[in-house]
Design an enzyme around this catalytic site. Structure first.
Site, mmCIF file in Angstrom:
data_model
loop_
_atom_site.group_PDB
_atom_site.id
_atom_site.type_symbol
_atom_site.label_atom_id
_atom_site.label_comp_id
_atom_site.label_asym_id
_atom_site.label_seq_id
_atom_site.Cartn_x
_atom_site.Cartn_y
_atom_site.Cartn_z
ATOM 1 N N HIS A 265 6.656 -6.550 7.952
ATOM 2 C CA HIS A 265 5.198 -6.664 7.938
ATOM 3 C C HIS A 265 4.730 -6.413 6.513
ATOM 4 O O HIS A 265 5.007 -5.364 5.926
ATOM 5 C CB HIS A 265 4.600 -5.630 8.891
ATOM 6 N N MET B 67 -5.424 -3.338 15.419
ATOM 7 C CA MET B 67 -5.284 -2.199 14.517
ATOM 8 C C MET B 67 -5.463 -0.902 15.304
ATOM 9 O O MET B 67 -6.486 -0.689 15.951
ATOM 10 C CB MET B 67 -6.317 -2.280 13.396
ATOM 11 N N GLY C 246 5.044 2.064 9.715
ATOM 12 C CA GLY C 246 5.117 2.243 8.277
ATOM 13 C C GLY C 246 5.790 3.533 7.859
ATOM 14 O O GLY C 246 7.016 3.618 7.781
ATOM 15 N N MET D 245 -3.843 -6.643 0.373
ATOM 16 C CA MET D 245 -5.196 -6.077 0.322
ATOM 17 C C MET D 245 -5.801 -6.325 -1.052
ATOM 18 O O MET D 245 -5.094 -6.345 -2.060
ATOM 19 C CB MET D 245 -5.143 -4.575 0.625
ATOM 20 N N ASP E 6 -0.601 -2.137 15.071
ATOM 21 C CA ASP E 6 -0.317 -1.673 13.706
ATOM 22 C C ASP E 6 -1.098 -0.403 13.416
ATOM 23 O O ASP E 6 -2.335 -0.416 13.439
ATOM 24 C CB ASP E 6 -0.710 -2.775 12.712
ATOM 25 N N GLY E 7 -0.355 0.676 13.154
ATOM 26 C CA GLY E 7 -1.004 1.908 12.731
ATOM 27 C C GLY E 7 -0.577 3.112 13.557
ATOM 28 O O GLY E 7 -0.854 3.186 14.748
ATOM 29 N N SER F 118 6.564 -1.854 8.139
ATOM 30 C CA SER F 118 5.596 -2.152 7.097
ATOM 31 C C SER F 118 6.166 -1.667 5.771
ATOM 32 O O SER F 118 6.519 -0.499 5.632
ATOM 33 C CB SER F 118 4.266 -1.452 7.381
ATOM 34 N N MET G 121 -5.735 -8.407 4.510
ATOM 35 C CA MET G 121 -6.946 -7.589 4.539
ATOM 36 C C MET G 121 -7.718 -7.899 3.265
ATOM 37 O O MET G 121 -7.773 -7.105 2.327
ATOM 38 C CB MET G 121 -6.579 -6.111 4.653
ATOM 39 N N ASP H 31 1.540 -6.224 3.989
ATOM 40 C CA ASP H 31 0.091 -6.064 3.878
ATOM 41 C C ASP H 31 -0.395 -6.550 2.519
ATOM 42 O O ASP H 31 0.076 -6.094 1.474
ATOM 43 C CB ASP H 31 -0.309 -4.598 4.043
ATOM 44 N N HIS I 162 -0.155 -9.840 6.718
ATOM 45 C CA HIS I 162 -1.420 -9.317 7.228
ATOM 46 C C HIS I 162 -2.401 -9.298 6.060
ATOM 47 O O HIS I 162 -2.262 -8.497 5.128
ATOM 48 C CB HIS I 162 -1.202 -7.915 7.800
#
Length: 223
Positions: free
Chosen positions: A33, A137, A197, A37, A175-176, A8, A68, A35, A66
């Protein structure tokens, strides 16, 4: 299915961005990846379509988007035009998931749906035959303070069993909080793709941590 690590890039600082891309390339990473947002669906702001376009034009990585965001239909158009390889949105961010999945796939891009920690995988039962990817997630999205949630293993297990029973083709991505200490739990549950990440981007020796994750995958595959 192939198992792979997807770094990430959200938290890479500008001064380290180019060197991290080189590190990813030399360690065999094939996809990033990304993100996006909007500070509405989640509290934070993330990356944008301009960065996606730059990565598409200047690197060879597949770009796993991804979203969000509270308007995934509009944002998906932007990132697809910018060069996304796959687009994943949250099922509760839109009324008509079927239509958005079809719209994404008609462009030749893989479509995925993400599940928050409080979401049951059964919510996706009608969508699963159509999906290319399900993102589980393993932390609460957009909130860096929460750690890895081992309870998400049951969700991955359910999805893996559904996939086998129904001969579905979707990839299971997690993810996470993915580290060398947590990846094994998700490997055993049936996950295929592992987003990591800060374990990779906020350390002094990212090559070492990438190697540790790759070793965990290799050990599992060869067992």
């Amino acid at each position: 299915m192939t198992k792979q690590i997807l770094p990430s890039i959200l938290d890479i600082t500008p001064d380290k961005f180019m060197s991290m891309l080189t590190t990813f390339e030399t360690t065999g990473i094939k996809a990033l990846h990304v993100d996006v947002m909007d500070s509405h669906y989640v509290p934070s702001l993330g990356l944008n379509d301009r960065l996606v376009a730059w990565l598409h034009d200047h690197t060879k990585f597949n770009l796993d988007l991804h979203l969000m965001v509270s308007d995934p239909e509009a944002v998906s158009k932007l990132v697809i035009e910018a060069g996304a390889s796959s687009v994943t949105f949250h099922h509760n961010s839109i009324v008509d998931s079927f239509n958005l999945i079809e719209t994404i796939q008609h462009t030749g891009i893989q479509a995925g749906v993400a599940l928050n920690p409080g979401d049951s995988p059964e919510l996706l039962t009608e969508l699963l035959p159509r999906l290319d990817r399900v993102l589980v997630m393993t932390i609460s999205p957009g909130r860096h303070s929460n750690g890895f949630l081992p309870e998400m293993k049951q969700k991955v297990t359910w999805l893996s069993q559904y996939r086998a029973t129904h001969k579905a083709h979707f990839v299971i991505e997690v993810d996470g909080g993915i580290t060398a200490d947590t990846i094994g739990t998700m490997l055993k549950a049936g996950a295929n793709e592992f987003v990591s990440g800060s374990y990779l981007t906020k350390v002094s020796d990212p090559k070492s941590n990438i190697a540790k994750l790759q070793e965990r995958i290799a050990d599992y595959v060869h067992d």
